[in-house]
Scaffold this active site. Structure first.
Site, PDB file in Angstrom:
ATOM      1  N   LYS A   1      29.996  49.224 114.420  1.00 39.90           N
ATOM      2  CA  LYS A   1      30.326  47.836 114.143  1.00 39.90           C
ATOM      3  C   LYS A   1      31.015  47.159 115.323  1.00 39.90           C
ATOM      4  O   LYS A   1      31.039  45.941 115.414  1.00 39.90           O
ATOM      5  CB  LYS A   1      31.168  47.743 112.880  1.00 39.90           C
ATOM      6  CG  LYS A   1      30.378  48.235 111.667  1.00 39.90           C
ATOM      7  CD  LYS A   1      30.868  47.677 110.375  1.00 39.90           C
ATOM      8  CE  LYS A   1      29.863  47.917 109.257  1.00 39.90           C
ATOM      9  NZ  LYS A   1      29.754  49.338 108.872  1.00 39.90           N
TER      10      LYS A   1
HETATM   11  C1  LIG Z   1      28.696  49.759 108.153  1.00 36.78           C
HETATM   12  C2  LIG Z   1      28.277  51.136 108.438  1.00 36.78           C
HETATM   13  C3  LIG Z   1      26.986  51.591 108.141  1.00 36.78           C
HETATM   14  C4  LIG Z   1      25.968  50.727 107.450  1.00 36.78           C
HETATM   15  O1  LIG Z   1      25.542  49.673 108.248  1.00 36.78           O
HETATM   16  P1  LIG Z   1      24.889  48.392 107.533  1.00 36.78           P
HETATM   17  O2  LIG Z   1      24.626  47.460 108.637  1.00 36.78           O
HETATM   18  O3  LIG Z   1      25.903  47.895 106.557  1.00 36.78           O
HETATM   19  O4  LIG Z   1      23.672  48.894 106.858  1.00 36.78           O
HETATM   20  C5  LIG Z   1      26.646  52.879 108.478  1.00 36.78           C
HETATM   21  N1  LIG Z   1      27.528  53.696 109.061  1.00 36.78           N
HETATM   22  C6  LIG Z   1      28.781  53.308 109.347  1.00 36.78           C
HETATM   23  C7  LIG Z   1      29.712  54.277 109.971  1.00 36.78           C
HETATM   24  C8  LIG Z   1      29.187  52.019 109.061  1.00 36.78           C
HETATM   25  O5  LIG Z   1      30.434  51.654 109.352  1.00 36.78           O
END
Ligand SMILES: *Cc1c(COP(=O)(O)O)cnc(C)c1O
Length: 455
Positions: A112
């Site tokens: 993220k």
């Molecule tokens: C948010 C997140 C996901 C999922 O990603 P999306 O874009 O919500 O599908 C997967 N792995 C981790 C570690 C995350 O923080």
């Protein structure tokens, strides 16, 4: 509007088209929909080939520019991507032409960071230019909150409020948010992630809070979607064989489907992808939809060990539906069906149980020395299903995404592999820092009063 400028339109189709700047600062469209580019810009195969010698930030610039042309001077965009992407993106070889892309080297050790850092810098750019102010409201299932809080920490024209479900995040995830302070306020809710998200959505829809200049930094913000197209181009550029007709398979561990939507937009921009493996945990509403054509959200969502993917109704699904010619509102009601055949051609969707997620952490490490945490393990397990179902081609390029650093889940790794993963520099020293956060019940009035009293 300048030449080549792309406009952004709500997936609910009942709001005027806006510039990138407006979509970025608003977050959600006034009709409750999600912003999407009216037209998806294309990269030529020559442009994509040139990426093979480029650095990450150079690819980020070339891709980002396609969406931002006419809205931000090239030098500013260049400065922003260089500043945002100052860490490595390892592509770990596993076997044959199978790789794991580690998107976990940013300041909060989660993928993220890619989106949050870019979005934060873009918002800062536009707010500085207009002397604007914002209050960012975000619900997190673990990793978004710290990525957002870190991306905005210390900025003077933005304040941040993050809601998290108290029982669904690890101590380390919590500390990454609660030890910051300054312009960052963290609230523990006695509910689930979906409850946090519902309160945030209600606040956005509440006209009595308009004077707070609320903005969302969740994965629905267009400023997060655009950066999530870039690493797909980067990994393909680094690993492609040189055969001009080559296509790649990506496996994407998915919760709110922002990461996947980034990939689908990259595909529409011209990236040669033969398949996306969409790997969910036991929250299997999407794999079921791909199979049956019927969409039913899961209420409440299930609590799985890949906690950042515990989502019973992915908020980016309306974008996906739109990319396939259909229409879905924010509640999951489909008014016009997407092209399921094309969805099935582009995507292989699979739900992975917790038991399999754990078993895969163990076997990937024992077989290949590949260290995965629960989210990356769901992605890797999804890829193994795909290989069993569709055949394993040793000449084919496969890239599975690892979305968090294993050191964010030390309890799980210790339980399965009997050792403690080494902390990346960004997570060191966290234990000693002091935490500070608020507690609220799952109650909109209490939340609203809190916002009114403090902002
Ligand atoms: C948010 C997140 C996901 C999922 O990603 P999306 O874009 O919500 O599908 C997967 N792995 C981790 C570690 C995350 O923080």
């Amino acid at each position: 509007m300048q030449n080549g400028q792309i406009l952004f339109r709500s997936t609910n189709l009942r709001a005027p088209a806006v510039s990138f700047e407006q979509a970025l600062l608003k977050g959600i469209a006034p009709d409750g929909g999600l912003y999407m580019p009216e037209e998806i810009p294309r990269l030529t195969q020559d442009e994509i080939r040139e990426f093979s010698d480029a650095k990450y930030h150079e690819i980020a610039y070339a891709v980002g520019r396609k969406f931002l042309a006419g809205e931000i001077p090239d030098e500013d965009l260049q400065r922003i991507v260089i500043d945002a992407y100052n860490y490595n993106v390892p592509l770990e070889h596993v076997y044959d032409r199978k790789y794991v892309m580690r998107l976990d080297r940013g300041p909060t050790a989660s993928f993220k960071d890619f989106a949050a850092r870019m979005m934060g810098r873009l918002m800062q750019f536009f707010l500085n230019r207009n002397n604007g102010k914002l209050l960012i409201l975000t619900a997190t299932s673990g990793d978004t909150g710290s990525a957002i809080a870190n991306a905005f920490y210390g900025l003077d024209n933005v304040k941040v409020v993050v809601l998290f479900p108290e029982k669904e995040v690890t101590a380390r995830q919590r500390k990454q948010m609660t030890t910051l302070g300054k312009n960052v306020t963290i609230i523990a809710l006695d509910g689930k992630f979906d409850d946090c998200q519902a309160l945030v959505k209600q606040a956005f829809a509440d006209s009595e809070l308009e004077n707070l200049n609320l903005s969302s930094a969740n994965s629905i913000n267009i400023g997060r979607l655009v950066p999530q197209t870039m690493y797909y181009f980067y990994s393909f550029a680094e690993l492609r064989s040189g055969d001009p007709s080559e296509k790649v398979v990506f496996s994407v561990p998915s919760g709110n489907f922002g990461d996947l939507c980034g990939g689908l937009i990259a595909l529409n921009m011209g990236l040669p992808v033969s398949k996306f493996v969409v790997a969910t945990n036991e929250n299997d509403e999407y794999p079921k939809f791909v199979k049956s054509g019927f969409y039913e959200k899961l209420v409440p969502s299930l609590n799985c060990i890949s906690s950042a993917m515990n989502v019973g109704h992915p908020s980016n699904i309306p974008r996906l539906v739109q990319l396939y010619g259909g229409n879905m509102d924010e509640h999951g009601a489909i008014s016009s069906a997407p092209d399921l055949d094309r969805i099935r051609k582009d995507m292989y969707a699979i739900s992975i149980t917790d038991a399999e997620t754990e078993a895969m952490i163990s076997s990937a490490y024992k077989k290949y020395g590949l260290l995965l945490e629960p989210h990356g393990s769901v992605g890797w397990a999804g890829l193994q299903h795909y290989l069993r179902d569709e055949g394993d081609d040793i000449d084919q390029l496969y890239i599975s995404l690892e979305t968090a650093h294993p050191a964010k889940f030390p309890e799980k790794i210790r339980e399965i592999l009997s050792f403690d993963p080494e902390l990346p520099p960004s997570l060191q020293g966290l234990e000693e820092k002091e935490e500070s956060y608020e507690h609220l019940p799952t109650d909109y009035k209490a939340f609203k009063d809190f916002l009114r009293d403090n902002y």
